[in-house]
Design an enzyme around this catalytic site. Structure first.
Site, PDB file in Angstrom:
ATOM      1  N   TYR A 129      -7.197  -8.717  -3.600  1.00 11.53           N
ATOM      2  CA  TYR A 129      -6.109  -9.690  -3.529  1.00 11.53           C
ATOM      3  C   TYR A 129      -6.487 -10.868  -2.625  1.00 11.53           C
ATOM      4  O   TYR A 129      -6.464 -12.021  -3.038  1.00 11.53           O
ATOM      5  CB  TYR A 129      -4.839  -9.043  -2.966  1.00 11.53           C
ATOM      6  CG  TYR A 129      -4.152  -8.051  -3.878  1.00 11.53           C
ATOM      7  CD1 TYR A 129      -4.576  -7.829  -5.191  1.00 11.53           C
ATOM      8  CD2 TYR A 129      -3.060  -7.319  -3.416  1.00 11.53           C
ATOM      9  CE1 TYR A 129      -3.937  -6.907  -6.002  1.00 11.53           C
ATOM     10  CE2 TYR A 129      -2.408  -6.408  -4.231  1.00 11.53           C
ATOM     11  CZ  TYR A 129      -2.851  -6.203  -5.522  1.00 11.53           C
ATOM     12  OH  TYR A 129      -2.206  -5.292  -6.315  1.00 11.53           O
ATOM     13  N   GLU A 244       2.599   1.395   0.282  1.00 10.33           N
ATOM     14  CA  GLU A 244       1.711   1.366   1.445  1.00 10.33           C
ATOM     15  C   GLU A 244       2.494   1.057   2.713  1.00 10.33           C
ATOM     16  O   GLU A 244       2.162   1.537   3.797  1.00 10.33           O
ATOM     17  CB  GLU A 244       0.621   0.306   1.209  1.00 10.33           C
ATOM     18  CG  GLU A 244      -0.484   0.304   2.245  1.00 10.33           C
ATOM     19  CD  GLU A 244      -1.499  -0.808   1.997  1.00 10.33           C
ATOM     20  OE1 GLU A 244      -1.531  -1.366   0.892  1.00 10.33           O
ATOM     21  OE2 GLU A 244      -2.259  -1.111   2.928  1.00 10.33           O
TER      22      GLU A 244
END
Ligand SMILES: Cc1cc2nc3c(=O)[nH]c(=O)nc-3n(C[C@H](O)[C@H](O)[C@H](O)COP(=O)(O)OP(=O)(O)OC[C@H]3O[C@@H](n4cnc5c(N)ncnc54)[C@H](O)[C@@H]3O)c2cc1C
Length: 393
Positions: A129, A244
């Site tokens: 990312y 997460e």
């Protein structure tokens, strides 16, 4: 004293006991020896064993290698991994992040091909990312995927990746069109990491686990590499990150390091902070499980996850600061060896706590940044509070 926001079922308690025994008894020596050789690397015995038992992805359907359970069981495994000192980035990247993304948005073929080997610990995936000029403001990224016949061509640069040298695929966020806002026109791709046009290089950094830079130089991708609808990736990315951000791994690390540290005889001046950390860790566990509970009930956990990620990751940094402040307890040998010889556990004649406490010093600062920085988490919490306040007014 921690009070759970909900009670665990007897099956969930049994799962916790089974995972705990497997990691702390069956894998204990392998974990310590692996850590000594490569401080960040997961133990194959532990990771494969979790996979063989269906514990890497217990919340996935059985047809994809899971046990058909819920995020509660997944978080129980995550908590036990962190409390047992098992390096977690392989599971976070492969299962929590890439796996949840595929489960939520992949085609039937993608799920059938990739999810079972992910859950069985046979294939590792990573996340692609961040870019040199796009981290917190991820939507401003500049990696581009352009149509090329049925497939795509990928060009750009990703950074701060962990695990690319060991992994098979990366889940890559790229711009495919200019949208109405910067959040539109982003798409996700499954990129084979050892393929034409993909270059991986190490980047120097403070983290114990090596950071990598990945350059895509007109890399060809097949049509089946696209995950989810073209241009619609932003929501998928944020939902995968929410898992997460439950904070369960961060809480586990902080708790583990404090437990290891208090196995040594600490100077009296350290004790007030030890006491504060113990009570703050109880609060951290509550925040974490509140977030897991919201996710399990299908409710919006954005603000709860941001609060949990912020508080738990900041606690890891506070525990590491305490480790540093009492370094006179340790001598300056290769691994940190205690001067005090009391009841500290040893394997191969060396204290088991040494490597992990040493690693905590370089690992903790990154935990307040990875998966969203503390400032961005606080911004999310304050935005939610302002929304609530406006609703009341
Ligand atoms: C251990 C670790 C592992 C990582 N693993 C991966 C991985 O596998 N794959 C991947 O893609 N990325 C990974 N990252 C990258 C991580 O996601 C980014 O570092 C993070 O999103 C922050 O981006 P940045 O580093 O560009 O910092 P920036 O976004 O440039 O931020 C720099 C500073 O400015 C602050 N800041 C930025 N914007 C604002 C704002 N609007 N308001 C207030 N303060 C602000 C930040 O909080 C931070 O303190 C990892 C990072 C770490 C530390």
């Amino acid at each position: 004293m921690f009070t759970a926001p909900f009670t665990f079922t007897s099956e969930q308690e049994r799962l916790r006991e089974d995972v705990r025994t497997f990691l702390r008894v069956d894998c204990r020596e392998d974990l310590v020896r692996t850590r000594r050789a490569h401080p960040w690397r997961h133990s194959d015995l532990a990771y494969r064993g979790l996979g063989e038992r269906g514990w890497l992805a217990p919340d996935w359907p059985a047809e994809y290698g899971g046990l058909g359970l819920s995020i509660v069981e997944s978080a129980i495994v995550a908590e036990e991994m962190a409390l047992a000192g098992v390096p977690d980035s392989a599971r976070v990247n492969t299962v929590d992040n890439a796996g949840s993304t595929l489960l939520a948005a992949g085609t039937a073929e993608q799920k059938a091909e990739f999810l079972p080997p992910m859950a069985a610990a046979e294939r590792l995936f990573v996340v692609l990312y961040s870019e040199p000029e796009a981290g917190s403001d991820l939507a401003s990224l500049s990696t581009r995927a352009t149509r090329d016949g049925d497939g795509w061509r990928l060009t750009g640069e990703k950074i701060w990746n962990v695990g690319a040298f060991e992994a098979d695929y990366g889940v890559c966020l790229a711009r495919t069109s200019e949208g109405r806002s910067k959040y539109a026109g982003l798409s996700l791709f499954l990129v084979p990491l050892r393929a034409e046009g993909v270059r991986i290089a190490e980047v120097a950094g403070f983290n114990p686990e090596t950071f990598n830079r990945i350059v895509f130089d007109d890399a060809p991708l097949t049509a089946s590499a696209l995950v989810g609808a073209e241009g619609d990736a932003w929501q998928i990315v944020n939902e995968a990150l929410a898992v997460e951000r439950t904070g369960v791994y961060f809480y586990g690390h902080a708790q583990r390091w404090l437990t290891l540290l208090t196995g040594f005889e600490l100077p009296p001046r350290a004790m007030p902070e030890v006491d504060r950390l113990r009570s703050d860790l109880s609060a951290a566990r509550l925040l974490t499980w509140r977030c897991v509970d919201l996710l399990a009930r299908g409710e919006d956990a954005t603000a709860a996850a941001a609060a949990a990620k912020w508080w738990t990751s900041e606690l890891t940094a506070r525990v590491a600061a305490l480790v540093w402040s009492v370094r006179e307890v340790f001598s300056g040998t290769e691994t940190i060896t205690p001067r005090w010889e009391g009841s500290v556990e040893r394997i191969d004649g060396l204290p088991t706590a040494g490597v992990e406490l040493g690693v905590s010093l370089s690992e903790a600062p990154g935990l307040t940044v990875a998966g969203g920085t503390s400032e961005m988490m606080l911004e999310t919490v304050s935005a939610a509070l302002l929304d609530d306040a406006e609703a009341v007014i």
